[in-house]
Scaffold this motif. Structure first.
Motif, PDB file in Angstrom:
ATOM      1  N   PRO A 150       0.841  -1.211   0.000  1.00 48.84           N
ATOM      2  CA  PRO A 150       0.000   0.000   0.000  1.00 48.84           C
ATOM      3  C   PRO A 150       0.875   1.260   0.000  1.00 48.84           C
ATOM      4  O   PRO A 150       1.302   1.731   1.054  1.00 48.84           O
ATOM      5  CB  PRO A 150      -0.802  -0.130   1.304  1.00 48.84           C
ATOM      6  CG  PRO A 150      -0.603  -1.532   1.771  1.00 48.84           C
ATOM      7  CD  PRO A 150       0.719  -1.969   1.245  1.00 48.84           C
ATOM      8  N   VAL A 151       1.119   1.792  -1.172  1.00 44.79           N
ATOM      9  CA  VAL A 151       2.052   2.921  -1.296  1.00 44.79           C
ATOM     10  C   VAL A 151       1.586   4.158  -0.537  1.00 44.79           C
ATOM     11  O   VAL A 151       2.409   4.822   0.112  1.00 44.79           O
ATOM     12  CB  VAL A 151       2.296   3.243  -2.782  1.00 44.79           C
ATOM     13  CG1 VAL A 151       3.167   4.488  -2.930  1.00 44.79           C
ATOM     14  CG2 VAL A 151       2.968   2.056  -3.463  1.00 44.79           C
ATOM     15  N   PRO A 152       0.299   4.554  -0.565  1.00 44.62           N
ATOM     16  CA  PRO A 152      -0.104   5.765   0.178  1.00 44.62           C
ATOM     17  C   PRO A 152       0.238   5.694   1.664  1.00 44.62           C
ATOM     18  O   PRO A 152       0.716   6.684   2.244  1.00 44.62           O
ATOM     19  CB  PRO A 152      -1.619   5.827  -0.046  1.00 44.62           C
ATOM     20  CG  PRO A 152      -1.836   5.118  -1.348  1.00 44.62           C
ATOM     21  CD  PRO A 152      -0.828   4.015  -1.363  1.00 44.62           C
ATOM     22  N   GLN A 153       0.019   4.524   2.286  1.00 42.50           N
ATOM     23  CA  GLN A 153       0.353   4.385   3.705  1.00 42.50           C
ATOM     24  C   GLN A 153       1.864   4.476   3.916  1.00 42.50           C
ATOM     25  O   GLN A 153       2.327   5.036   4.913  1.00 42.50           O
ATOM     26  CB  GLN A 153      -0.160   3.051   4.244  1.00 42.50           C
ATOM     27  CG  GLN A 153      -1.674   2.956   4.336  1.00 42.50           C
ATOM     28  CD  GLN A 153      -2.289   2.365   3.079  1.00 42.50           C
ATOM     29  OE1 GLN A 153      -1.891   2.707   1.971  1.00 42.50           O
ATOM     30  NE2 GLN A 153      -3.256   1.492   3.252  1.00 42.50           N
ATOM     31  N   ARG A 154       2.630   3.934   2.990  1.00 44.87           N
ATOM     32  CA  ARG A 154       4.087   3.997   3.103  1.00 44.87           C
ATOM     33  C   ARG A 154       4.583   5.438   2.992  1.00 44.87           C
ATOM     34  O   ARG A 154       5.449   5.882   3.754  1.00 44.87           O
ATOM     35  CB  ARG A 154       4.729   3.124   2.035  1.00 44.87           C
ATOM     36  CG  ARG A 154       4.516   1.632   2.238  1.00 44.87           C
ATOM     37  CD  ARG A 154       4.937   0.850   1.013  1.00 44.87           C
ATOM     38  NE  ARG A 154       6.305   1.178   0.621  1.00 44.87           N
ATOM     39  CZ  ARG A 154       6.829   0.888  -0.576  1.00 44.87           C
ATOM     40  NH1 ARG A 154       6.093   0.293  -1.497  1.00 44.87           N
ATOM     41  NH2 ARG A 154       8.070   1.208  -0.836  1.00 44.87           N
ATOM     42  N   VAL A 155       4.033   6.171   2.048  1.00 43.49           N
ATOM     43  CA  VAL A 155       4.435   7.572   1.867  1.00 43.49           C
ATOM     44  C   VAL A 155       4.042   8.390   3.091  1.00 43.49           C
ATOM     45  O   VAL A 155       4.829   9.214   3.588  1.00 43.49           O
ATOM     46  CB  VAL A 155       3.792   8.145   0.588  1.00 43.49           C
ATOM     47  CG1 VAL A 155       4.029   9.649   0.505  1.00 43.49           C
ATOM     48  CG2 VAL A 155       4.346   7.442  -0.649  1.00 43.49           C
ATOM     49  N   ARG A 156       2.845   8.143   3.601  1.00 45.49           N
ATOM     50  CA  ARG A 156       2.388   8.876   4.781  1.00 45.49           C
ATOM     51  C   ARG A 156       3.308   8.616   5.973  1.00 45.49           C
ATOM     52  O   ARG A 156       3.631   9.527   6.741  1.00 45.49           O
ATOM     53  CB  ARG A 156       0.952   8.468   5.120  1.00 45.49           C
ATOM     54  CG  ARG A 156       0.282   9.335   6.176  1.00 45.49           C
ATOM     55  CD  ARG A 156      -1.129   8.872   6.480  1.00 45.49           C
ATOM     56  NE  ARG A 156      -1.902   8.722   5.259  1.00 45.49           N
ATOM     57  CZ  ARG A 156      -2.432   7.575   4.845  1.00 45.49           C
ATOM     58  NH1 ARG A 156      -2.235   6.478   5.542  1.00 45.49           N
ATOM     59  NH2 ARG A 156      -3.131   7.522   3.735  1.00 45.49           N
ATOM     60  N   ALA A 157       3.749   7.365   6.128  1.00 49.42           N
ATOM     61  CA  ALA A 157       4.635   7.023   7.250  1.00 49.42           C
ATOM     62  C   ALA A 157       5.988   7.706   7.119  1.00 49.42           C
ATOM     63  O   ALA A 157       6.589   8.117   8.121  1.00 49.42           O
ATOM     64  CB  ALA A 157       4.811   5.510   7.315  1.00 49.42           C
ATOM     65  N   LEU A 158       6.469   7.877   5.883  1.00 46.59           N
ATOM     66  CA  LEU A 158       7.758   8.537   5.683  1.00 46.59           C
ATOM     67  C   LEU A 158       7.689  10.034   5.944  1.00 46.59           C
ATOM     68  O   LEU A 158       8.715  10.666   6.218  1.00 46.59           O
ATOM     69  CB  LEU A 158       8.257   8.282   4.253  1.00 46.59           C
ATOM     70  CG  LEU A 158       8.835   6.892   3.986  1.00 46.59           C
ATOM     71  CD1 LEU A 158       9.087   6.692   2.497  1.00 46.59           C
ATOM     72  CD2 LEU A 158      10.127   6.685   4.769  1.00 46.59           C
ATOM     73  N   LEU A 159       6.514  10.602   5.875  1.00 48.80           N
ATOM     74  CA  LEU A 159       6.354  12.024   6.172  1.00 48.80           C
ATOM     75  C   LEU A 159       6.239  12.290   7.661  1.00 48.80           C
ATOM     76  O   LEU A 159       6.208  13.441   8.093  1.00 48.80           O
ATOM     77  CB  LEU A 159       5.127  12.572   5.436  1.00 48.80           C
ATOM     78  CG  LEU A 159       5.222  12.564   3.906  1.00 48.80           C
ATOM     79  CD1 LEU A 159       3.916  13.045   3.283  1.00 48.80           C
ATOM     80  CD2 LEU A 159       6.392  13.415   3.426  1.00 48.80           C
ATOM     81  N   LEU A 160       6.167  11.223   8.453  1.00 47.55           N
ATOM     82  CA  LEU A 160       6.138  11.335   9.907  1.00 47.55           C
ATOM     83  C   LEU A 160       7.542  11.074  10.464  1.00 47.55           C
ATOM     84  O   LEU A 160       8.414  10.573   9.746  1.00 47.55           O
ATOM     85  CB  LEU A 160       5.148  10.317  10.490  1.00 47.55           C
ATOM     86  CG  LEU A 160       3.679  10.484  10.089  1.00 47.55           C
ATOM     87  CD1 LEU A 160       2.848   9.321  10.621  1.00 47.55           C
ATOM     88  CD2 LEU A 160       3.126  11.809  10.593  1.00 47.55           C
ATOM     89  N   PRO A 161       7.778  11.402  11.727  1.00 47.17           N
ATOM     90  CA  PRO A 161       9.095  11.111  12.327  1.00 47.17           C
ATOM     91  C   PRO A 161       9.398   9.620  12.286  1.00 47.17           C
ATOM     92  O   PRO A 161       8.500   8.783  12.229  1.00 47.17           O
ATOM     93  CB  PRO A 161       8.944  11.628  13.767  1.00 47.17           C
ATOM     94  CG  PRO A 161       7.847  12.638  13.696  1.00 47.17           C
ATOM     95  CD  PRO A 161       6.905  12.157  12.642  1.00 47.17           C
ATOM     96  N   GLU A 162      10.676   9.309  12.343  1.00 47.23           N
ATOM     97  CA  GLU A 162      11.098   7.915  12.320  1.00 47.23           C
ATOM     98  C   GLU A 162      10.505   7.163  13.508  1.00 47.23           C
ATOM     99  O   GLU A 162      10.581   7.625  14.642  1.00 47.23           O
ATOM    100  CB  GLU A 162      12.624   7.830  12.367  1.00 47.23           C
ATOM    101  CG  GLU A 162      13.158   6.412  12.352  1.00 47.23           C
ATOM    102  CD  GLU A 162      14.674   6.385  12.412  1.00 47.23           C
ATOM    103  OE1 GLU A 162      15.243   5.277  12.459  1.00 47.23           O
ATOM    104  OE2 GLU A 162      15.285   7.474  12.421  1.00 47.23           O
ATOM    105  N   PRO A 163       9.891   5.991  13.268  1.00 50.60           N
ATOM    106  CA  PRO A 163       9.298   5.232  14.384  1.00 50.60           C
ATOM    107  C   PRO A 163      10.368   4.741  15.348  1.00 50.60           C
ATOM    108  O   PRO A 163      11.432   4.275  14.937  1.00 50.60           O
ATOM    109  CB  PRO A 163       8.590   4.069  13.688  1.00 50.60           C
ATOM    110  CG  PRO A 163       9.292   3.918  12.381  1.00 50.60           C
ATOM    111  CD  PRO A 163       9.718   5.303  11.980  1.00 50.60           C
ATOM    112  N   ALA A 164      10.072   4.879  16.638  1.00 54.60           N
ATOM    113  CA  ALA A 164      11.022   4.452  17.669  1.00 54.60           C
ATOM    114  C   ALA A 164      10.728   3.025  18.087  1.00 54.60           C
ATOM    115  O   ALA A 164       9.608   2.519  17.907  1.00 54.60           O
ATOM    116  CB  ALA A 164      10.926   5.379  18.883  1.00 54.60           C
ATOM    117  N   ALA A 165      11.740   2.351  18.600  1.00 52.99           N
ATOM    118  CA  ALA A 165      11.545   1.001  19.115  1.00 52.99           C
ATOM    119  C   ALA A 165      10.543   1.047  20.266  1.00 52.99           C
ATOM    120  O   ALA A 165      10.492   2.027  21.015  1.00 52.99           O
ATOM    121  CB  ALA A 165      12.872   0.427  19.596  1.00 52.99           C
TER     122      ALA A 165
END
Length: 316
Positions: A253-268
């Motif tokens: 799902p490319v839209p969800q992937r792009v949206r996640a990249l526009l957010l801060p890096e996910p932390a552990a």
């Protein structure tokens, strides 16, 4: 033997619960953690299913060890032998499907390498001529090291910085051996239909994992998001004649992937969240395993009970 029949149903139905819990858990985890969680859950749930089927298929064998005629088995539990035969037949079908799927994997890899042989390039990148817009990570095959395959159409569609993101994405797939994780879950999905949902989720999280590594390489999450979006748009407008479902920057799902990249890096995940999530998943998988063990124990106890009844009837 009603309780054994209930155990049979529960053992084969519990993977659905495990799949649902895993699906909810991985959405709260970073991509790397989510991917490994999905792989572990798929393997354990498939193992529990196979254990249950093996236990069912061994009913006649257990009866023979106790020198118990099958007619006596059927008197107490009429469904015992039919279920054992069904379990044996199902395992045979599963084996055939796993072998068939593995052959498909190897055939796909061979065809992809034939396509790659048309390309030229340096180091780990091969550029294949053609108007199709595609790029994928090509795992090693017969002694040949893995390569990143990019069509010339894809190269023309992206800016230099975006090409760097694309290459970093596919290199992440290769270096982290995502193709092996994907293959394991794909084969496990043959064992139980509930695992198919885990396979679909894994595709997304493997792509997210590679997205995050590509963003770290280029040092700009917005550039990475733009590259993924542009590559997907260009790919969707091409004929994609090869159609190889390999690990590609344009899959999932490319839209969800792009949206996640526009957010801060996910932390552990923090310690408490991590322990709670792992505990929930472990509980679901453990429940499936316990049910399989309880089924095997119940079958064994049933045969022992039937044997004692036969001996008592004979002595009487």
């Amino acid at each position: 033997m009603t309780y054994v029949s209930v155990l049979v149903v529960l053992t084969l139905a519990l993977p659905w619960a495990g799949q649902a819990i895993t699906g909810r858990l991985v959405d709260r985890l970073p991509p790397r953690w989510a991917s490994w969680t999905l792989v572990g859950a798929a393997v354990l749930l498939a193992g529990g299913t196979i254990s249950a089927l093996v236990g069912l298929a061994h009913v006649p064998f257990l009866a023979s060890l106790e020198q118990l005629p099958l007619t006596r088995v059927l008197e107490v539990w009429p469904a015992a032998v039919p279920l054992a035969c069904a379990a044996g037949a199902l395992m045979l079908v599963q084996l055939m499907l796993v072998v068939r799927r593995w052959i498909q994997h190897r055939s796909l890899l061979r065809k992809a390498w034939l396509l790659a042989d048309e390309g030229t390039g340096e180091a780990d990148v091969l550029v294949v001529p053609g108007a199709d817009v595609d790029a994928f990570a090509l795992p090693g095959y017969r002694g040949r090291e893995g390569r990143v395959v990019v069509t010339s159409g894809m190269v023309r569609s992206l800016k230099p910085a975006e090409c760097e993101v694309l290459l970093a994405h596919e290199r992440a797939h290769l270096s982290r051996r995502h193709h092996l994780l994907s293959a394991v879950v794909d084969l496990a999905a043959v064992v139980h239909p509930a695992i198919r949902g885990l396979r679909e989720a894994l595709v997304f999280h493997l792509e997210r994992w590679a997205d995050e590594e590509a963003a770290a390489v280029v040092g700009d999450r917005r550039v990475a998001a733009a590259a993924i979006a542009r590559a997907a748009l260009a790919g969707s407008s091409s004929s994609r004649g090869a159609g190889y479902p390999l690990l590609s920057a344009t899959s999932g799902p490319v839209p969800q992937r792009v949206r996640a990249l526009l957010l801060p890096e996910p932390a552990a995940p923090r310690g408490g969240v991590r322990r709670a999530g792992v505990g929930a998943l472990a509980g679901a998988v453990a429940l499936s395993a316990v049910a399989a063990l309880a089924l095997a124990y119940g079958l064994h106890e049933y045969v022992e009970y039937a044997a004692r009844r036969m001996i008592g009837a004979s002595s009487g």
